[in-house]
Scaffold this motif. Structure first.
Motif, short mmCIF file in Angstrom:
data_model
loop_
_atom_site.label_atom_id
_atom_site.label_comp_id
_atom_site.label_asym_id
_atom_site.label_seq_id
_atom_site.Cartn_x
_atom_site.Cartn_y
_atom_site.Cartn_z
N HIS A 52 -0.48 12.67 -2.39
CA HIS A 52 0.14 11.58 -3.13
C HIS A 52 0.41 10.39 -2.21
N ARG A 53 0.87 10.68 -1.03
CA ARG A 53 1.18 9.64 -0.05
C ARG A 53 -0.06 8.83 0.31
N LEU A 54 -1.19 9.51 0.49
CA LEU A 54 -2.44 8.83 0.80
C LEU A 54 -2.87 7.92 -0.35
N LEU A 55 -2.82 8.43 -1.58
CA LEU A 55 -3.24 7.63 -2.73
C LEU A 55 -2.33 6.42 -2.92
N LEU A 56 -1.05 6.57 -2.65
CA LEU A 56 -0.12 5.45 -2.75
C LEU A 56 -0.47 4.36 -1.73
N ALA A 57 -0.86 4.78 -0.53
CA ALA A 57 -1.26 3.81 0.49
C ALA A 57 -2.48 3.01 0.03
N GLY A 65 0.67 -4.95 -3.38
CA GLY A 65 1.98 -4.93 -4.06
C GLY A 65 2.25 -3.57 -4.66
N PRO A 66 3.15 -3.53 -5.63
CA PRO A 66 3.85 -4.65 -6.28
C PRO A 66 4.91 -5.28 -5.37
N VAL A 216 8.32 -1.09 -4.89
CA VAL A 216 8.29 -2.53 -4.67
C VAL A 216 8.39 -2.77 -3.17
N VAL A 217 7.48 -3.56 -2.62
CA VAL A 217 7.44 -3.81 -1.18
C VAL A 217 7.62 -5.30 -0.91
#
Length: 514
Positions: A52-57, A65-66, A216-217
């Motif tokens: 999951h962490r990889l896909l989020l990156a 974003g977002p 949100v970043v």
């Protein structure tokens, strides 16, 4: 032409379809079909979290974003990823996702090799070393009987999952060796997700799950960013092994805690990975707050992480996981995705009657030794995240549960004081029975909590009932029938009721032991 296994298109991410069937897919297909997929599920929760962490990156970088809750809301309303944008990004960096690329192998260092006493003395490890949860190195043989000294060649898909997971969950401890790239490496340190409990929000399908965990970043959150923040696969030169701050959230999500290089070879059914060159890579400062972790305030130590314990189910920390703040209106100490969900509820971006769930997982370790890993799923709601009254009820309920445990412990201490043998066994039976019996009643409470006083009254009745049942089970197990042991049981039961009354869980009634 060399060996190739490109993670963009090769089938390696284990997924469960909406109809319950199982399939392995590549990165691009997983993201493109995310609404059709129920979940990513590996037999190891560590691998599941790391994927999951990889896909989020990938999603963060491809979409840039977002950058605000308003942007997040637009993504949520769309219900799917813009695969034109995502596909274009993956095409641009496609060669960097090849597990065996000669110049930029994914999550590895080209040409990296550990050496022994001589310059030509290669010192690789078996690839099974990358699985933190298996019985290798200093780990006990718990549920698995694989050992590092045994040769276990891995198919590329399995090796890729192990590599992604070890960069997130590798255990520190131990002296490191010498590599041809960097010379002497520092001692092994923990990877980013060791030492805490990871919270992963779950939606109706994989698309919702990824969206709910897509934070949100900006320049300050969830990790302060510099201008050169980016995922590891976009960097041309390898990072020397050292402790440093992440350049931002993308750097953090793709943190290379281990310098590594997989060694492919021809097997009877195709390419396999039997060996890996493996050493200390980047180290995070120990006091860096990890966005995936929940924290709580300690009077003496300040903000500390919730940690996984061998003898403590994660639901017992649910107040800290879902309602924790440093002070009323103060800093949010929950995992960043949980805190963001609370904001989305309060701004009506998420319907307030829409229930979610949170998968909480992690591993417990003692220095360089893995003790266990655990994964639990917990229902959460808008009221649980945002209602201060519900939070107060939850804190009280968990305190009641602890008081019930202390009453059982005191009674069993008195009971075993009259026994010749088996004291530890009887105590363990009583305490384990108590918490196991109470857990399903806790989930019922969580569904009703905040709806008046009735749920809390039922909860206290259940605490008393579970305390008495666990005491009785332990007492029966002692099976002593001497006058001394029978008298000890009567005295222990009196202690139990006295402690329950003292905690306000039991009123004095006719027939109660005084």
């Amino acid at each position: 032409m060399g060996v190739s296994f490109n993670l963009v298109s090769e089938h390696w991410i284990p997924c469960v379809r909406s109809d319950g069937s199982f399939v392995e897919l590549g990165i691009e297909e997983v993201l493109g079909r995310a609404a059709e997929i129920a979940e990513i599920r590996d037999q190891s929760p560590l691998v599941t979290a790391a994927l999951h962490r990889l896909l989020l990156a990938v999603l963060h970088r491809a979409q840039d974003g977002p950058r605000s809750l308003a942007e997040w809301e637009k993504l949520w309303a769309r219900g799917s990823w813009n695969m034109g944008v995502v596909g274009k990004y993956l095409a641009k960096w496609r060669d960097r996702f090849d597990l065996f690329d000669e110049k930029h192998p994914f999550f590895q260092i080209a040409g990296f090799a550990m050496v022994g006493k001589g310059a030509d003395d290669s010192k690789s490890s078996f690839a099974i070393r990358m699985f933190q949860e298996l019985a290798n190195g200093n780990n006990d043989t718990l549920f698995d009987h694989t050992v590092e000294e045994v040769d276990h060649p891995l198919p590329p898909a399995v090796a890729a999952r192990a590599l992604v997971a070890t960069q997130a969950f590798a255990i520190g401890g131990g002296v490191c060796g010498v590599s041809t790239t960097f010379g002497k490496h520092p001692n092994l340190t923990h990877a980013p997700l060791v030492g805490g409990v990871v919270s992963l929000l779950r939606g109706k399908n994989l698309w919702e799950t990824l969206a709910l965990n897509l934070l949100v970043v900006d320049d300050e959150r969830p990790i302060p960013a510099t201008r050169d923040d980016g995922p590891c696969w976009e960097r041309d030169l390898p990072e020397p092994p050292r402790e440093r701050l992440p350049r931002g959230y993308l750097d953090y999500l793709t943190w290379q805690s281990r310098a590594a290089r997989l060694v492919p070879e021809a097997g009877s059914t195709g390419t396999v990975v039997r060996e890996v060159h493996f050493a200390q890579g980047q180290a995070l400062p120990g006091d860096l707050l990890r966005p995936e972790f929940s924290h709580h305030m300690n009077e003496k130590r300040g903000v500390i992480r919730i940690r996984l314990s061998e003898n403590r189910a994660l639901w017992r920390d649910s107040a800290a996981l879902f309602t924790s703040r440093a002070e009323p209106g103060g800093r949010d100490l929950r995992a960043a995705a949980v805190a963001q969900a609370a904001s989305l509820y309060s701004k009506d971006v998420l319907p307030r009657d829409r229930a979610l769930s949170s998968t909480v997982l992690g591993l417990a370790n003692d220095k360089a030794k893995v003790l266990l890993w655990r994964m639990e799923s917990m229902p959460i709601s808008e009221r649980l995240l945002n209602d201060d009254l519900v939070a107060a009820y939850l804190v009280t309920a968990l305190a009641d549960a602890q008081e019930g445990h202390l009453a059982v412990w005191a009674a069993l201490k008195g009971l075993t004081g009259s026994m010749k043998d088996g004291m530890q066994v009887v105590r363990e039976i009583g305490e384990r029975r108590y918490w196991a019996d109470l857990e399903p009643r806790f989930w019922a409470l969580l569904n009703d909590i905040g709806h008046g006083d009735a749920p809390m009254l039922r909860w206290r009745e259940n605490v008393v009932r579970c305390a008495r049942r666990s005491f009785s089970a332990a007492a029966e197990n002692s099976a002593g029938r001497s006058a001394r042991e029978l008298a000890g049981r009567v005295a222990a039961e009196k202690t139990l009721n006295k402690k329950l009354r003292g905690a306000g869980l039991l009123e004095t009634k006719e027939g109660d032991a005084k």
